[in-house]
Design an enzyme around this catalytic site. Sequence first.
Site, PDB file in Angstrom:
ATOM      1  N   LYS A  71     -14.904  17.887 -49.516  1.00  0.00           N
ATOM      2  CA  LYS A  71     -16.145  17.174 -49.867  1.00  0.00           C
ATOM      3  C   LYS A  71     -17.327  17.967 -49.315  1.00  0.00           C
ATOM      4  O   LYS A  71     -17.257  18.498 -48.201  1.00  0.00           O
ATOM      5  CB  LYS A  71     -16.109  15.751 -49.278  1.00  0.00           C
ATOM      6  CG  LYS A  71     -17.308  14.892 -49.679  1.00  0.00           C
ATOM      7  CD  LYS A  71     -17.170  13.447 -49.175  1.00  0.00           C
ATOM      8  CE  LYS A  71     -18.370  12.599 -49.586  1.00  0.00           C
ATOM      9  NZ  LYS A  71     -18.267  11.192 -49.139  1.00  0.00           N
ATOM     10  N   SER A 117     -18.990   7.304 -52.442  1.00  0.00           N
ATOM     11  CA  SER A 117     -19.677   8.573 -52.615  1.00  0.00           C
ATOM     12  C   SER A 117     -18.740   9.763 -52.826  1.00  0.00           C
ATOM     13  O   SER A 117     -19.192  10.801 -53.292  1.00  0.00           O
ATOM     14  CB  SER A 117     -20.541   8.830 -51.379  1.00  0.00           C
ATOM     15  OG  SER A 117     -19.715   9.042 -50.246  1.00  0.00           O
ATOM     16  N   SER A 173     -16.482   4.653 -49.342  1.00  0.00           N
ATOM     17  CA  SER A 173     -16.620   5.903 -50.107  1.00  0.00           C
ATOM     18  C   SER A 173     -15.338   6.706 -50.290  1.00  0.00           C
ATOM     19  O   SER A 173     -15.324   7.676 -51.046  1.00  0.00           O
ATOM     20  CB  SER A 173     -17.669   6.806 -49.443  1.00  0.00           C
ATOM     21  OG  SER A 173     -18.956   6.324 -49.715  1.00  0.00           O
TER      22      SER A 173
END
Lengths: 484, 478, 95
Positions: A77, A152, A176
């Site tokens: 990420k 997210s 998330s």
Amino acid sequence: MKNHLTLKQLQNGLQNKDYSSVELTNYYIDQINKYNNSVNAFITVDYEKSLAQAKLADEQLKLNKSSDLTGIPIAQKDIFCADGWRTTCGSKMLDNFISPYDSKVVELFNQSGAINLGKTNMDEFAMGSSNETSFYGNVKNPWNLDCVPGGSSGGSAAAVSSGMAPAATATDTGGSIRQPASLCGLTGLKPTYGLVSRYGMIAFASSLDQAGPIAKTSEDCAMMLNVMAGHDHRDSTSIKRDKLNYLDNLNDSIKGKTIGIPKEFFNSDLDEDVKKVLDRVIDEYKLLGVNFKEISLENSHLSIPVYYVIAPAEASSNLSRYDGVRYGYRASDYQDIENMYLKTREEGFGDEVKRRILVGTYVLSAGYYDAYYLKAQKIRRLIATDFKKSFSECDLILAPSSPSTAFKIGEKKEDPVSMYMQDMYTISTNLAGLPAISAPAGFINNMPIGFQLIGNYFSESTILNFVHEYQKQTGWHQEYPEVR
Amino acid sequence: MNWDIVIGIETHVQLTTNTKIFSGASTAFGKPPNENACLVSLAYPGTLPVLNREVVKKAIRFGLAVDAQIAKKSIFARKNYFYPDLPKGYQISQFELPIVNHGFLNINIKNQEKKIRILRAHLEEDAGKSVHGIHDNATGIDLNRAGTPLLEIVTEPDMSSAEEAIEYARKLHNLVQWIGICDGNMQEGSFRCDVNVSVKPKGSEKLGTRREIKNLNSFRYMQQAIDYEVNWQIEQLEDGNEIIQSTVLFNPDNGETRAMRSKEEANDYRYFPDPDLLPLEVTEKDISEISESLGELPVDAISKLKNNFSLNDSDADLIASDKATYDYYLNLIGYDLDPKITANWVLGYLFAKMKEMELNIHQIPISSDQFSLLIKRIMDKTISNNAAKKIFDLLWEDSNKNVDQLIEELGLTQVSDSSSIVPMIEEVLANNQQMIDQYRSGKDKAFNALVGQVMKISKGKANPGQVSDLLKEKLKEF
Amino acid sequence: MSITQKDIAKLSKLAKININDKDKELVIKKLDGILELINAMQMVDTKSIEPMSHALDISQPLREDTQTEFSNKDRYLELGPDSNEDYFIVPRVIE
């Protein structure tokens, strides 16, 4: 090479010399070249760097000096700083930021011999539940490109779901990891707060942020967590504990164990279709000999209000460092220092980030601190206490992961409050600091949806065991989309 | 109208540590810009603070030295504001629960002891430095200092004159060096005072509005700034103006204070507990260990000097005004010297010489062996005080010289046997009838003149005390 | 409770985020929506409850006072939007 191999299968393939790490990395590079244009899961790839790591991994594999993930490409990420890699956190503010250092998580993957396959797209500074706040455009759900992948960590979920990566790192501040895992048909684990180091993980809300894996199976999550978990002296909130092997207890019998059903989550507000899916999960667990018991999390309805005080408050302060002085974006046209700040932050941040900074500034400001911030911290304790009581009655708690399957891109973009409701079932565990997983539970109108299991502090082994046992009996986690 | 002056002081004391309060970067002073700016000092995304153990120990040390309560649990908070040399956009500081609470420091004003209450002392990080005028319309940011540990020591508004404020600041300056938590270097900014000044009509209960003079880094400036500020405030009030609470800067060039531009608007710092740092817990065991290592404090030293060595108040105060002088003095006394003569020499000729040469006590070129020997020779009356000064100067220039050798070489041995002195006295008396008459009519001056005559004849070698005793006897018979 | 024009000006100043006049109404509307959401907290009596800042009840670890970071300033200065002669450069600051 077959699509959608698990980490466990890739580990076997590499150790049996069915393919080399370079071949495997090239395979995923091909997949990225094929699908990323339509899915937009990666912000940055650097094939040269990835292949250089793969070459080193092949040498280690040859010398039999490998660990479980040696040679396996993992997507990171874009919230994790990686030395020499552009690290944007999904923001224009860090568009030109080449990190000069490794986060602890990246360092651990490097040490394990895993390959950094690239940096995945995300909501700007992890603020969002749909990946629409990214400066790099929204990520699309591989199951339906008109839908969001969740957020997210939407880029991480979409990358794994579309087969561009076998597994990815992610972070979870209010859901998330779990919500995108649910919306993309994957298994995603948010560990206990403090189990994985936050060093080098760009902060959103420091007391809630926690890193974890998004992968295809519980077993793969265990392999990822084996790398990620551990004490780090550079993070004051990192926990000192003996390191566990999360693969050890995967196959333990769960017969006779108890799962709690919080009545507040299974009330009339719960979507009918989601309820049906969860009822089936309950039936499947019953077949495994698990007992169910109704419990109460009586303050859980307050977790969204509390979260939207605490998270923006911490974020407003955490994001003050983006001032255009030492790194990152600086407005090009300004008259003086004040004007430089105002414009740099106006232009460098997107709307949702600015909104949360303003809310956070408001709730901390003189005259409002007690009514908002302090009040939220007190109710936070009530929420944590509810869980504490519940875990005297059950081993794990079952909950929905998301209120619905993936929604259409743009559907909630203009209504922040309805977007915030996406996290209604996930947020309370962040507030309490508890571990929780989302695993595939089935489909509604051909779109995947997950179920959530919440555990007591440091019960990751138990959680992974419960989901592994479930995945041995069911096939939801083996369904993959065909990206068009 | 008559006015009362009310002063409180906040002192930023840089703690002497190898590394910063929240990171492992060096705190060395005087490095090229940004040499000590590590990832944490630069507030890189993802970096986190971890507290330095030494900083906590030093704060506790201070707390114990001022008889304060040490908090078993204290909290770090964020103070949020934007400034280019504040890299995170917030300063980590202790706000609601500081580590040190409710201590005091006694000061001496006109031989009266006064207690100055210390409200609190809290840990925080220093900011970087803004260097203005790097080039046209530009400010340069140097983050070497960012993250240097500070202990901010806050008094109650217990001082009522510039004199008291400075006496407090000096006492504190001595103490923090004495207990080894600060190098005390004021030019380098290791010890900086913010002075809150207000005035009110004499005897009034209600405090006036205060103005805070920022960043005073010399006692002289502090004196000038307070004097100016007090006069300014009184003038304003007498002219019927109101004082507006503000932060002011002192300009040493014109001796005036002026309100700061950047602080004009009241700031809203939005303090909240730093989620990156956990509650700091201190155990009884930690405290007692530090307490045991604390040793003698200035206040103990002063009473020892007075009680064991019979020094007067002012000599004791001066000897204990810094630890180095005190240790030096004790070391000399260890050679079995007379405490009073030794104190006179240290505070008198030695200090004057150090001042003249701009040296500190560690840089004295004379060894303790030789210096103590010199004082012994005064004590045993081998040489006079004046002769000793000559020898002292020679030793200062050449540390290889030896006291006894010099006495011999220069023939400075004091004549102390009466058989040599009496003939000299007789000679003087025979030639100075007028002075004898004056002495008899009660003029002490005449006696001193007679002693001087004898000393002259002896070429300064006669023991003046002995001369005086013998002269008195002779005058009786004469 | 609703956010006023004055509030928004203060927030903009504190957070150092410029908000254009034409956007102000919309920003206020969205912030009001969020405040309404969080105001649900006000129904709860929290008088005797200890605030919770951290999920885990542990205390601050301490680091030994030894240097672990060494200068890497050329790399850091290069990342600065404007740097010159070892300094990061900003518009002149007036105290």
